[in-house]
Design a protein around this motif. Sequence first.
Motif, short mmCIF file in Angstrom:
data_model
loop_
_atom_site.label_atom_id
_atom_site.label_comp_id
_atom_site.label_asym_id
_atom_site.label_seq_id
_atom_site.Cartn_x
_atom_site.Cartn_y
_atom_site.Cartn_z
N ALA A 117 15.92 -8.49 -9.39
CA ALA A 117 15.84 -9.39 -8.23
C ALA A 117 14.40 -9.85 -8.03
N ASN A 118 13.45 -8.97 -8.24
CA ASN A 118 12.05 -9.33 -8.09
C ASN A 118 11.61 -10.29 -9.19
N ARG A 119 12.03 -10.02 -10.41
CA ARG A 119 11.62 -10.83 -11.57
C ARG A 119 12.27 -12.21 -11.57
N LEU A 136 5.22 -3.00 -4.77
CA LEU A 136 5.32 -3.94 -5.88
C LEU A 136 5.93 -5.27 -5.42
N ILE A 137 6.97 -5.17 -4.61
CA ILE A 137 7.65 -6.37 -4.11
C ILE A 137 6.71 -7.17 -3.21
N GLU A 138 6.02 -6.47 -2.31
CA GLU A 138 5.10 -7.16 -1.40
C GLU A 138 3.93 -7.78 -2.16
N GLU A 139 3.46 -7.08 -3.19
CA GLU A 139 2.37 -7.62 -4.02
C GLU A 139 2.79 -8.92 -4.69
N ALA A 140 4.06 -9.03 -5.03
CA ALA A 140 4.59 -10.25 -5.64
C ALA A 140 4.84 -11.35 -4.60
N GLY A 141 4.62 -11.04 -3.32
CA GLY A 141 4.81 -12.04 -2.26
C GLY A 141 6.24 -12.13 -1.76
N HIS A 142 7.05 -11.12 -2.06
CA HIS A 142 8.44 -11.10 -1.64
C HIS A 142 8.64 -10.03 -0.59
N SER A 143 9.82 -9.98 -0.01
CA SER A 143 10.13 -8.92 0.96
C SER A 143 11.33 -8.13 0.46
#
Length: 149
Positions: free
Chosen positions: A64-66, A29-36
Motif C-alpha cells: 500500500a505504501n509502495r 516509514l509511512i510518515e517519512e514517505a508523506g503518507h498516513s
Amino acid sequence: LESGTQALHLEQMDLKALAEDVVELYQPLIEEAGHSLNLIGEHSMLAVDRELIFAALCNLIENANRYGKSRIEVLIGPQSITIRDYGLGVAPADLPRLSEPFFKAESSRNCEGHGLGLALVKAIAELHGGQLILANAEPGFSACLQLNT
C-alpha cells in the motif's frame, strides 16, 4: 506454505492488538514517505499464527505504501483485516492475477520486488482456512485477509 507442510502455531489473539504492533512498526516509514497510516476497528479474538499474520500484514502495508502512495487504513473486522489505500488502484484485467507467484502488473514492472508478496499472503490466508480478497476500492485498492480459523 502452499504445500500445506508448514505447521500452524495457532493461539487465541486479538487481531486489533496484532495489527497495532504492525502499525507501530511501520508508522515512521509511512510518515517519512508523506503518507498516513490509521487503524480502525474493534477488538476481535481469533486463533491465528501470530508470526504468519504479522508477515502478511507487513507485506500488505508495504504494498500500500509502495503502490498506493496515499493514506492507508488498516480495518479490523470480526474475522478479517483489510488494508486499503486511496491511490490509483489496479487495472481491472490485472486483479485476478495479482496473487499469482511472480506476476507483476504492468504499472509496477519498474518497481522493486519479485511478485511473490501477494502469493505469500494468499497462502497464509488459505492456511488459516480463509482467503485473500483483492479489489479496487474506488478510489484506491483494498486487500482483505479473511480468516476462518
